[in-house]
Design a protein around this motif. Sequence first.
Motif, short mmCIF file in Angstrom:
data_model
loop_
_atom_site.label_atom_id
_atom_site.label_comp_id
_atom_site.label_asym_id
_atom_site.label_seq_id
_atom_site.Cartn_x
_atom_site.Cartn_y
_atom_site.Cartn_z
N UNK A 1 20.41 31.23 22.02
CA UNK A 1 19.14 31.80 21.58
C UNK A 1 18.57 31.05 20.38
N UNK A 2 19.44 30.71 19.44
CA UNK A 2 18.98 29.98 18.26
C UNK A 2 18.54 28.57 18.65
N UNK A 3 19.25 27.95 19.58
CA UNK A 3 18.87 26.62 20.06
C UNK A 3 17.48 26.64 20.69
N UNK A 4 17.16 27.71 21.41
CA UNK A 4 15.85 27.83 22.05
C UNK A 4 14.74 27.93 21.00
N UNK A 5 15.03 28.63 19.91
CA UNK A 5 14.06 28.75 18.81
C UNK A 5 13.83 27.39 18.18
N UNK A 6 14.92 26.68 17.91
CA UNK A 6 14.80 25.33 17.34
C UNK A 6 14.03 24.40 18.26
N UNK A 7 14.32 24.48 19.56
CA UNK A 7 13.67 23.60 20.53
C UNK A 7 12.15 23.75 20.48
N UNK A 8 11.69 24.97 20.47
CA UNK A 8 10.25 25.19 20.41
C UNK A 8 9.66 24.73 19.09
N UNK A 9 10.35 25.01 18.00
CA UNK A 9 9.82 24.63 16.69
C UNK A 9 9.74 23.11 16.56
N UNK A 10 10.69 22.41 17.15
CA UNK A 10 10.68 20.95 17.06
C UNK A 10 9.50 20.33 17.80
N UNK A 11 8.89 21.08 18.71
CA UNK A 11 7.73 20.57 19.43
C UNK A 11 6.54 20.34 18.50
N UNK A 12 6.53 21.03 17.37
CA UNK A 12 5.42 20.94 16.42
C UNK A 12 5.72 20.02 15.25
N UNK A 13 6.76 19.23 15.36
CA UNK A 13 7.12 18.29 14.30
C UNK A 13 5.94 17.36 14.00
N UNK A 14 5.55 17.28 12.72
CA UNK A 14 4.47 16.40 12.31
C UNK A 14 3.09 17.00 12.40
N UNK A 15 2.97 18.20 12.95
CA UNK A 15 1.67 18.86 13.05
C UNK A 15 1.28 19.50 11.71
N UNK A 16 -0.02 19.67 11.47
CA UNK A 16 -0.45 20.34 10.23
C UNK A 16 0.12 21.75 10.13
N UNK A 17 0.30 22.21 8.90
CA UNK A 17 0.92 23.51 8.66
C UNK A 17 0.17 24.64 9.37
N UNK A 18 -1.16 24.58 9.39
CA UNK A 18 -1.96 25.63 10.02
C UNK A 18 -1.69 25.70 11.52
N UNK A 19 -1.62 24.54 12.15
CA UNK A 19 -1.35 24.47 13.59
C UNK A 19 0.07 24.96 13.88
N UNK A 20 0.99 24.54 13.04
CA UNK A 20 2.39 24.93 13.21
C UNK A 20 2.55 26.44 13.10
N UNK A 21 1.86 27.04 12.13
CA UNK A 21 1.96 28.50 11.96
C UNK A 21 1.42 29.22 13.19
N UNK A 22 0.27 28.78 13.69
CA UNK A 22 -0.32 29.43 14.86
C UNK A 22 0.62 29.33 16.06
N UNK A 23 1.22 28.17 16.23
CA UNK A 23 2.16 27.97 17.34
C UNK A 23 3.38 28.87 17.18
N UNK A 24 3.88 28.96 15.96
CA UNK A 24 5.05 29.82 15.71
C UNK A 24 4.73 31.28 16.02
#
Length: 206
Positions: free
Chosen positions: A111-134
């Motif tokens: 379950x934790x790996x799945x959370x990391x996997x999705x979060x890594x998709x937004x690596x390098x994106x602006x903080x605002x975009x990353x927050x919306x995705x999260x």
Amino acid sequence: MVTKDGRPVNSKSYMWIYRTGKSYTDTPIILYEYQRTRKADHPEEFLKDFKGIVVCDGYSAYRKLDRENPDIVFAGCWSHARRRFAEALKALPKAAQKNAKETVAYEAVSRIAAIYHLDNQMEGQPAKVRKMYRQANIRPLVEAFFAWAKEIQTKNQLSGGKTLDGINYCINQEVSLKAFLEDGDIPMDNNATESALRSFCLHKHT
């Protein structure tokens, strides 16, 4: 181990590390503070004028500061949350390893790996975009993880060991572990600081 600070040889000492976050774009700043103890007084003094976010594990010294200092948001480390479950899997006897996928520890790590996997998709994106995705994609996984963990705890099916420690740790740190969902600049863990610790070396002089 420090041998010349006025205490007996073999006395324990501690290195407190403070590092700029992953979103800091200039050269990283890493500060090493030597102390004789792990008392909460040390980070309390160091951070007394700080306002912002501190990513850390669940050590009680930080929890004390969290209660006392409203100017600091303490964000939890998912790498520390995962660690106990990984240790439980590693400790399984060889005969039990073939059924590891049926364990609570394996489910937690997955379950934790799945959370990391999705979060890594937004690596390098602006903080605002990353927050919306999260908020849209990762929050449901995080909420499901804690609902699952609380169900495991309520069923009382674990008698002890690293897996139970991991479940209890995550539930106790729920608020801080969810902090990254509210700010795109908050990393999921403090692994950058852990790496700084590993690169620090003390040499023995005689």
